[in-house]
Enzyme design. Structure first.
Site: not given
Length: 385
Positions: A61, A175, A206, A256, A306
């Site tokens: 991102r 997820k 997350n 991670e 990860h």
């Protein structure tokens, strides 16, 4: 001692587009935008004796321009160095960026070069990297993540999971972490029902749960026999993870997002996780990752690195205790070779080094590249500061 010297270092910024934007809980809670591409920093090193190595780091991102800019600053410092002196070179590169930090962009830029140096060393020894490090096994259980994002409708998610299992992958991660917890519970229940009780199933929040929510969700999910709950809390909440791990039967996995050996040491010393999840590109490369492995082995913790499967298959094979490797089919177009997956396991390549070469497809996605040689070096700047 082998005398050799690095004669060139090439850095490239490669943007890999995703076929479909992917959303996890960070998107649904408004913290991030959907992921539509992955930026890779590739490092390619050549030595006077004709040895070569490739390595990579990555950014999601944001941050890719900074990662590439710092790598360009570091690359000239490699020229003339003996590629065998990996620990010393790591320290040299890390110290160059000390004024802006010991982790984050600085560590991740170093990582690409560090991985390339280990790849070169294993190729020179004519060994797969796992065997150079001292392998415990020639294959590692693997699970798929890329088919289980929250942006994927439940029917498609189940179809993806079944296809992964049919392709020889051993486990499935999906997820969770949506604002409406009931949706998470129904999603997990649907997947468990479709796959059966014998398939290893993991969930990943997350970092989107509070401590209270994590306890409640963890208890509600116990009936599904999950292999682990991943990132239930903020990545740096070692105390919260330790409390959660003590209260749940389901194993906890995290790490991670941590970007140094010291960060992982804090998790490990507190007994905050059952599975440590270091990411070699994020912690600064293979050199610091090996230190995290030693800490994890001493604490008798399992491991599930990860992302970055081309790197982590070798490191996982060299880990003494139980470990998993994460499969992302997103990464396959970057390389000419493919990892062998069958019987629920990812197999260590028999090719030398990491066992991968950069594909023409990846070259076509290259946004910018620079090569530094003996005749293309930054002039040392002298200062009284």
């Amino acid at each position: 001692m082998v005398n050799d010297r690095i004669t060139s270092a090439t850095v490239s910024l490669v943007i890999l587009p995703l076929q479909k934007p992917a959303s996890d809980a960070k998107v649904l809670t408004g913290k991030q935008k959907p992921l539509s591409e992955v930026a890779f920093l590739f490092a390619e090193i050549q030595s006077e004796e004709g040895h070569e190595g490739i390595g990579y780091s990555y950014a999601l991102r944001a941050g890719a321009p900074a990662l590439y800019a710092h790598a360009r600053e570091l690359a000239p410092a490699l020229i003339g160095e003996n590629p065998n002196d990996i620990q010393r070179i790591w320290s040299k590169l890390a110290w160059l960026g000390q004024s802006v930090g010991r982790s984050g962009v600085t560590a991740q830029a170093v990582a690409a070069f560090d991985v390339a140096l280990w790849d070169l060393k294993a190729k020179r020894a004519r060994l797969p990297l796992a065997q150079l490090l001292g392998a415990h096994r020639d294959s590692v259980p693997c699970y798929n993540t890329s088919g289980g994002y929250l942006s994927t409708p439940i029917d498609e998610l189940i179809t993806n999971a079944q296809a992964s299992l049919a392709a020889g992958i051993g486990g499935i991660k999906i997820k969770v972490g949506q604002p409406d917890r009931r949706l998470d519970l129904s999603r997990v229940a649907a997947v468990r029902s479709a796959l059966g009780d014998d398939v290893p199933l993991m969930v990943d929040a997350n970092q989107q749960w509070s401590r209270t929510t994590a306890i409640r969700m963890g208890l509600a999910l116990e009936e599904h026999g999950l292999t682990w709950i991943e990132e239930p809390l903020d990545a740096y909440d070692a105390h919260g993870h330790a409390e959660l791990a003590r209260q749940l039967a389901t194993p906890i996995a995290t790490g991670e997002m941590l970007t140094s050996t010291a960060d992982h040491y804090e998790l490990i010393r507190r007994g905050a996780v059952d599975f440590i999840q270091p990411d070699a590109p994020r912690v600064g490369g293979i050199t610091p990752f090996l230190k995290i492995m030693a800490l994890g082995e001493q604490a008798k913790m399992d491991m599930a690195p990860h992302f970055a499967m081309e790197i982590h298959i070798h490191l996982s094979a060299a880990y003494e205790l139980d470990t998993w490797v994460e499969h992302f089919d997103w990464l396959e177009p970057l390389f000419d070779e493919r990892l062998e997956i069958r019987g629920g396991h990812m197999h260590v390549p028999s090719r030398h080094g990491l066992g991968f070469s950069i594909s023409e497809q990846a070259r076509s996605w290259t946004v910018t590249t620079d090569t530094f040689t003996d005749t293309h070096r930054l002039t040392p700047q002298h200062s009284n500061a």
